[in-house]
Design a protein around this motif. Sequence first.
Motif, PDB file in Angstrom:
ATOM      1  N   UNK A 261       0.831  -1.183  -0.037  1.00 25.44           N
ATOM      2  CA  UNK A 261       0.065   0.005  -0.170  1.00 25.44           C
ATOM      3  C   UNK A 261       0.619   1.405  -0.067  1.00 25.44           C
ATOM      4  N   UNK A 262       2.119   1.310   0.833  1.00 25.75           N
ATOM      5  CA  UNK A 262       2.851   2.197   0.801  1.00 25.75           C
ATOM      6  C   UNK A 262       3.415   2.729  -0.519  1.00 25.75           C
ATOM      7  N   UNK A 263       3.645   1.765  -1.352  1.00 21.74           N
ATOM      8  CA  UNK A 263       4.147   2.361  -2.844  1.00 21.74           C
ATOM      9  C   UNK A 263       3.209   3.083  -3.582  1.00 21.74           C
ATOM     10  N   UNK A 264       1.993   3.191  -3.221  1.00 21.93           N
ATOM     11  CA  UNK A 264       1.162   3.874  -3.860  1.00 21.93           C
ATOM     12  C   UNK A 264       0.649   5.409  -3.120  1.00 21.93           C
ATOM     13  N   UNK A 265       1.399   5.768  -2.289  1.00 19.17           N
ATOM     14  CA  UNK A 265       1.153   7.089  -1.535  1.00 19.17           C
ATOM     15  C   UNK A 265       1.089   8.112  -2.470  1.00 19.17           C
ATOM     16  N   UNK A 266       1.830   8.253  -3.586  1.00 18.04           N
ATOM     17  CA  UNK A 266       1.840   9.437  -4.568  1.00 18.04           C
ATOM     18  C   UNK A 266       0.603   9.199  -5.556  1.00 18.04           C
ATOM     19  N   UNK A 267       0.090   7.980  -5.482  1.00 15.55           N
ATOM     20  CA  UNK A 267      -1.311   7.828  -6.432  1.00 15.55           C
ATOM     21  C   UNK A 267      -2.537   8.223  -5.598  1.00 15.55           C
ATOM     22  N   UNK A 268      -2.470   8.717  -4.468  1.00 15.22           N
ATOM     23  CA  UNK A 268      -3.635   8.982  -3.620  1.00 15.22           C
ATOM     24  C   UNK A 268      -4.491  10.040  -4.392  1.00 15.22           C
ATOM     25  N   UNK A 269      -5.634  10.117  -4.384  1.00 17.73           N
ATOM     26  CA  UNK A 269      -6.574  11.041  -5.117  1.00 17.73           C
ATOM     27  C   UNK A 269      -7.921  11.372  -4.389  1.00 17.73           C
ATOM     28  N   UNK A 270      -8.581  12.280  -4.633  1.00 17.43           N
ATOM     29  CA  UNK A 270      -9.963  12.370  -3.847  1.00 17.43           C
ATOM     30  C   UNK A 270     -11.103  11.819  -4.752  1.00 17.43           C
ATOM     31  N   UNK A 271     -11.722  10.806  -4.238  1.00 17.82           N
ATOM     32  CA  UNK A 271     -12.788  10.141  -4.860  1.00 17.82           C
ATOM     33  C   UNK A 271     -13.873  11.121  -5.302  1.00 17.82           C
ATOM     34  N   UNK A 289      -7.186  11.216   1.514  1.00 15.20           N
ATOM     35  CA  UNK A 289      -7.929  10.675   0.229  1.00 15.20           C
ATOM     36  C   UNK A 289      -7.918   9.374  -0.058  1.00 15.20           C
ATOM     37  N   UNK A 290      -9.122   8.703  -0.365  1.00 12.51           N
ATOM     38  CA  UNK A 290      -9.192   7.543  -0.244  1.00 12.51           C
ATOM     39  C   UNK A 290      -9.228   6.936  -1.467  1.00 12.51           C
ATOM     40  N   UNK A 291      -9.233   7.681  -2.718  1.00 10.82           N
ATOM     41  CA  UNK A 291      -9.014   7.112  -4.087  1.00 10.82           C
ATOM     42  C   UNK A 291      -7.742   7.098  -4.403  1.00 10.82           C
ATOM     43  N   UNK A 292      -7.504   6.019  -5.756  1.00 14.05           N
ATOM     44  CA  UNK A 292      -6.125   5.655  -6.111  1.00 14.05           C
ATOM     45  C   UNK A 292      -6.121   5.829  -7.626  1.00 14.05           C
ATOM     46  N   UNK A 293      -5.241   6.642  -8.067  1.00 20.32           N
ATOM     47  CA  UNK A 293      -5.091   6.911  -9.286  1.00 20.32           C
ATOM     48  C   UNK A 293      -4.218   5.656 -10.066  1.00 20.32           C
ATOM     49  N   UNK A 294      -5.005   4.503 -10.470  1.00 19.96           N
ATOM     50  CA  UNK A 294      -4.512   3.543 -10.996  1.00 19.96           C
ATOM     51  C   UNK A 294      -5.033   3.246 -12.479  1.00 19.96           C
ATOM     52  N   UNK A 295      -4.183   3.196 -13.467  1.00 14.07           N
ATOM     53  CA  UNK A 295      -4.673   3.384 -14.667  1.00 14.07           C
ATOM     54  C   UNK A 295      -4.746   1.698 -15.427  1.00 14.07           C
ATOM     55  N   UNK A 296      -5.775   1.311 -15.850  1.00 14.06           N
ATOM     56  CA  UNK A 296      -5.906  -0.174 -16.152  1.00 14.06           C
ATOM     57  C   UNK A 296      -5.833  -0.191 -17.513  1.00 14.06           C
ATOM     58  N   UNK A 297      -5.540  -1.323 -18.280  1.00 14.36           N
ATOM     59  CA  UNK A 297      -5.509  -1.611 -19.526  1.00 14.36           C
ATOM     60  C   UNK A 297      -5.986  -3.167 -19.854  1.00 14.36           C
ATOM     61  N   UNK A 311      -9.367   5.693 -10.480  1.00 15.70           N
ATOM     62  CA  UNK A 311      -9.736   7.030 -10.005  1.00 15.70           C
ATOM     63  C   UNK A 311     -11.198   7.453 -10.117  1.00 15.70           C
ATOM     64  N   UNK A 312     -11.950   6.912 -10.927  1.00 14.27           N
ATOM     65  CA  UNK A 312     -13.465   7.398 -10.905  1.00 14.27           C
ATOM     66  C   UNK A 312     -14.296   6.558 -10.115  1.00 14.27           C
ATOM     67  N   UNK A 313     -13.663   5.717  -9.304  1.00 15.32           N
ATOM     68  CA  UNK A 313     -14.571   4.682  -8.460  1.00 15.32           C
ATOM     69  C   UNK A 313     -15.074   5.643  -7.262  1.00 15.32           C
ATOM     70  N   UNK A 314     -16.459   5.330  -7.296  1.00 13.46           N
ATOM     71  CA  UNK A 314     -17.402   6.050  -6.372  1.00 13.46           C
ATOM     72  C   UNK A 314     -17.080   5.765  -4.849  1.00 13.46           C
ATOM     73  N   UNK A 315     -17.004   4.505  -4.742  1.00 10.95           N
ATOM     74  CA  UNK A 315     -16.692   4.204  -3.300  1.00 10.95           C
ATOM     75  C   UNK A 315     -15.174   3.782  -3.069  1.00 10.95           C
ATOM     76  N   UNK A 316     -14.547   4.267  -2.133  1.00 11.83           N
ATOM     77  CA  UNK A 316     -12.991   3.877  -1.750  1.00 11.83           C
ATOM     78  C   UNK A 316     -12.902   2.394  -1.122  1.00 11.83           C
TER      79      UNK A 316
END
Length: 407
Positions: A261-271, A289-297, A311-316
């Motif tokens: 989880x700590x590797x994703x600190x820079x990806x934290x974003x507001x939901x 902020x409970x959102x995460x800016x993860x870009x999936x392909x 990052x578009x997920x409504x619930x964190x």
Amino acid sequence: MPQQSPLDLPEGDPFGPHNLPYGVFSTVEDPGRRRIGVRFGDHVLDAAGAARALGSAHAELLDQPLLNPLLAAGRPVWTAVRAELRDWLTAPAHRAAVEPHLIPLSGVELHLPFEVADYVDFYASEHHATNVGRIFRPEGEALTPNWKHLPIGYHGRAGTVVVSGTPVIRPLGQRMPAGAQAPEFGPSRRLDIEAEVGFVVGTPSALGDRVPLEAFREHVFGVTLLNDWSARDIQSWEYRPLGPFLGKSFATSVSAWVTPLDALDAARTEPPARDFALLDYLDDSAVEPGGLDIRIEVAVNGHVVARPPFSAMYWTAAQQLAHMTVNGASLRTGDLFASGTVSGPEPEQRGCLLELTWSGRDPLELPEGKRTFLEDGDEVVLTAWAPGPDGSRVTLGEVAGRIAPAV
């Protein structure tokens, strides 16, 4: 020309010291021995071997065939081990001791990294839930009345969680063909994917206790990409009134790597902004902020068909964990809970074939032919990355699965 050391990564390598995901591997030379590994570039660090070589107090904890003992050790230990790993892999003084414990990825077999205790799948994307509602209830409201007041979820089957690369056998079950008077039995004809993000629980909780939003980091060890395979025809016949069962329980694929989880600190974003005031136990306005800016392909047979934004997920994930335990349900080490299908607002951001083809109405055009749902032999690969510190990227381990014929 001297051979480059595996400790000398190319600039910008997404599996550098800012990432360090954990997995479990064996080697060709010793296939019966599973051990904890940490990915570094295109190598795997034998974590216990390095720990013993450097006199770490955590050597015994890392000398295990599964991640579960490390997961159970708790956040102070997770933090300490991660700090040691970064030091071992970056400090010049440790090079001679660490290099012998780095094994090329091409020389290892990766396994399911942890024993799954319980599995829960949520339904946290407003865009996905809205699209599915429009497909199945075209004349009614797309979202059910409860959707924006609580994270909807269901309990899945832990025993059918499999590691990336495991073949997915087409499931058998009951189907109700359109216009038929009685169901028929046979292989699913509408086999689908669900591009998701999974969260791995480390620290357990006692029966009767609740895990508040602010305790999320104390319980969740890391993140894994996840594909929750779905037999839409079996599901649509069985789900009323109790929800998913055989249409979902036959296979859930996860990455071989768990990203801390700590590797994703820079990806934290507001939901996304919420449309209704939340009950106190879900109100995250005063926490990080409970959102995460993860870009999936999502790729089918090597061709990218979607790019869903997490990052578009409504619930964190923190809200999902709080809701999952608010009734006093206990957590166990190795619990896995997933986000549900990740979809964004644009057509090319939809995380399942049900949405991408609008229930088969609009087939995908692939070089090998049209696809509405998956055919035998099709391979689906999910990949993802998130912003890391100082402009770097954190790549998550991929999830791959190929469809095998029904048996």
